[in-house]
Write a protein that holds these residues in place. Structure first.
Motif, short mmCIF file in Angstrom:
data_model
loop_
_atom_site.label_atom_id
_atom_site.label_comp_id
_atom_site.label_asym_id
_atom_site.label_seq_id
_atom_site.Cartn_x
_atom_site.Cartn_y
_atom_site.Cartn_z
N ASP A 1 0.76 -1.35 0.05
CA ASP A 1 0.09 0.00 0.04
C ASP A 1 0.93 1.35 -0.03
O ASP A 1 0.42 2.36 -0.70
N LEU A 2 1.87 1.17 0.62
CA LEU A 2 2.91 2.38 0.83
C LEU A 2 3.11 2.70 -0.60
O LEU A 2 3.59 3.73 -1.06
N GLU B 1 9.36 0.62 -12.22
CA GLU B 1 9.95 -0.08 -11.22
C GLU B 1 9.02 -0.04 -9.73
O GLU B 1 9.00 -1.16 -9.28
N LEU B 2 8.49 0.91 -9.58
CA LEU B 2 7.43 0.83 -8.36
C LEU B 2 6.28 -0.04 -8.83
O LEU B 2 5.77 -0.75 -7.81
N ALA B 3 5.87 -0.12 -9.71
CA ALA B 3 4.76 -0.97 -10.52
C ALA B 3 5.38 -2.36 -10.43
O ALA B 3 4.46 -3.47 -9.97
N ARG B 4 6.45 -2.67 -10.77
CA ARG B 4 7.17 -3.83 -10.75
C ARG B 4 7.36 -4.47 -9.09
O ARG B 4 6.83 -5.70 -8.91
N ASN B 5 7.61 -3.61 -8.39
CA ASN B 5 7.89 -3.99 -6.83
C ASN B 5 6.47 -4.08 -6.43
O ASN B 5 6.20 -5.27 -5.72
N ASN C 1 3.93 4.88 11.49
CA ASN C 1 3.33 6.03 11.38
C ASN C 1 4.04 7.18 10.54
O ASN C 1 3.70 7.91 9.65
N VAL C 2 5.55 6.98 10.39
CA VAL C 2 6.40 7.90 9.45
C VAL C 2 6.33 7.48 8.16
O VAL C 2 6.29 8.24 7.24
N LEU C 3 6.14 6.17 7.98
CA LEU C 3 5.96 5.60 6.61
C LEU C 3 4.69 6.09 6.06
O LEU C 3 4.75 6.44 4.96
N VAL C 4 3.53 5.76 6.76
CA VAL C 4 2.21 6.46 6.31
C VAL C 4 2.36 7.74 6.09
O VAL C 4 1.78 8.29 4.80
N ALA C 5 2.79 8.61 6.86
CA ALA C 5 3.15 10.02 6.69
C ALA C 5 3.88 10.56 5.21
O ALA C 5 3.38 11.28 4.53
N PHE C 6 4.91 9.68 5.12
CA PHE C 6 5.63 9.99 3.67
C PHE C 6 4.58 9.79 2.90
O PHE C 6 4.79 10.43 1.50
N ALA D 1 6.84 12.83 -0.75
CA ALA D 1 6.58 11.88 -1.66
C ALA D 1 8.08 11.50 -1.75
O ALA D 1 8.11 10.16 -2.12
N TYR D 2 8.92 11.98 -2.02
CA TYR D 2 10.44 11.66 -2.41
C TYR D 2 10.94 11.05 -1.05
O TYR D 2 11.88 10.14 -1.06
N HIS D 3 10.67 11.58 -0.11
CA HIS D 3 10.89 11.26 1.34
C HIS D 3 10.71 9.55 1.39
O HIS D 3 11.14 8.59 1.73
N ALA D 4 9.35 9.43 0.89
CA ALA D 4 8.60 7.94 1.01
C ALA D 4 9.64 6.90 0.10
O ALA D 4 9.90 6.07 0.51
N LEU D 5 10.02 7.42 -1.19
CA LEU D 5 10.62 6.66 -1.88
C LEU D 5 12.29 6.46 -1.48
O LEU D 5 12.79 5.22 -1.55
N GLY D 6 12.66 7.32 -0.70
CA GLY D 6 14.23 7.09 0.06
C GLY D 6 13.83 6.12 1.20
O GLY D 6 14.60 5.22 1.51
N ALA D 7 12.89 6.16 2.18
CA ALA D 7 12.49 5.44 3.10
C ALA D 7 12.25 4.03 2.57
O ALA D 7 12.83 3.00 3.18
N LEU D 8 11.14 3.84 1.54
CA LEU D 8 10.94 2.52 1.13
C LEU D 8 12.19 1.84 0.50
O LEU D 8 12.40 0.71 0.59
N GLY D 9 13.08 2.69 -0.25
CA GLY D 9 14.36 2.11 -0.90
C GLY D 9 15.31 1.54 0.06
O GLY D 9 15.94 0.61 0.20
N VAL D 10 15.41 2.20 1.31
CA VAL D 10 16.39 1.66 2.40
C VAL D 10 15.73 0.84 3.01
O VAL D 10 16.50 -0.15 3.83
#
Length: 304
Positions: free
Chosen positions: A127-128, A143-147, A190-195, A202-211
């Motif tokens: 969902d994130l 790539e997000l779609a493939r993931n 909560n921080v992942l949902v916020a991002f 939105a770009y914070h989310a991609l950094g967080a999910l990537g890490v």
């Protein structure tokens, strides 16, 4: 004149982080749950308006706290990706001694407590990713779609990652609740949902999910080993899968999401980096809280 120490929507109370994170968790559960039209919609909208300010003030505080980790952040796209990859093993929370202990020593009761915290704080990677990809440039979006497709079992219900974790929770009879979860675990979700739900992050989310993809295999491998040692069978598949699959996910995320964004939109580099570091700092706080509960002061002193 307002006392500067009085909590306001832009200065959320710091004295009781458990109550604060529980409030955010309940709000996230309510606002993300599918619903039908109802008479209290205006009340919900009023809560949303207040909570958006409170959540935003909290994230801004996290951004400030992450800055020491960004002192050497490069502006060059290629060097940025190298910097990002170097977070593996060296960033906040990496190589935490909790995980070898889970693999080699934890008993079933201790493993169950750990997993109950993890399940309670799980925000749902699929969902994130789905929320974060909205309006992204084409190459990262693909790539997000493939993931996402991998997270969804490539169209096979039995291969969906979320239900895999649910099967493990059912097998171990875990009963996660917001009230029974240490607040850093709630904060991690909560921080992942916020991002992912706030477009300015939105770009914070991609950094967080990537890490997450970058650093999860080491931890997942240790948890899988501990579950195997304790006699948990096929239900440990969620952790066994992420110990291997996320290695490839991380490689393609760095190549197809981070690299083109850094090259084509260099103004996003700092947001990508902040998201990664904040996610790792939140994870490190979880591991500290888990060790405090599972080990106690005597064992913590021996491990120091």
């Amino acid at each position: 004149m307002r006392n500067v120490d009085t909590p306001t929507p832009l200065r959320p109370e710091r004295a009781n982080p458990s109550a604060f994170q529980q409030r955010l968790s309940r709000w996230n559960h309510r606002r993300l749950q599918p619903a039908v039209p109802h008479a209290d919609w205006a009340t919900d909208a009023q809560e949303d308006a207040e909570m958006i300010l409170i959540e935003g003030a909290w994230v801004e505080r996290l951004r400030a706290e992450a800055q020491p980790w960004l002192a050497d952040l490069p502006e060059d796209p290629a060097r940025f990706v190298d910097w990002f990859e170097a977070l593996q093993g060296a960033g906040p929370g990496e190589n935490d001694p909790l995980f070898p202990w889970l693999a080699e020593e934890a008993d079933l009761g201790q493993m169950r407590w750990f997993l109950q915290q993890e399940v309670a704080g799980e925000a749902g990677f699929d969902d994130l990713v789905a929320m974060a990809q909205v309006k992204m440039p084409d190459r990262p979006k693909l790539e997000l779609a493939r993931n996402y497709w991998d997270e969804m079992g490539r169209g096979n219900m039995g291969g969906m990652h979320g239900p895999m974790l649910g099967k493990l929770a059912d097998h171990l009879r875990l009963t996660p609740t917001i009230e029974g979860t240490v607040w850093p675990s709630l904060a991690l979700g909560n921080v992942l949902v916020a991002f992912s739900t706030t477009r300015r992050y939105a770009y914070h989310a991609l950094g967080a999910l990537g890490v997450v993809e970058l650093t999860a295999p080491w931890r997942a491998g240790h948890v899988a080993a501990g579950l195997k040692r304790l006699g948990v069978g096929p239900e440990r598949k969620y952790y066994a899968l992420h110990a291997t699959l996320d290695v490839e996910h991380s490689r393609t995320w760095n190549d197809e999401v981070l690299t083109p964004l850094a090259q084509d939109h260099p103004e996003t580099i700092r947001s990508l980096a902040e998201g990664a570091v904040i996610r790792m700092m939140a994870g490190a706080a979880c591991f500290d809280a888990y060790r405090d509960h599972l080990w106690g002061p005597q064992m913590e002193a021996r491990s120091a």
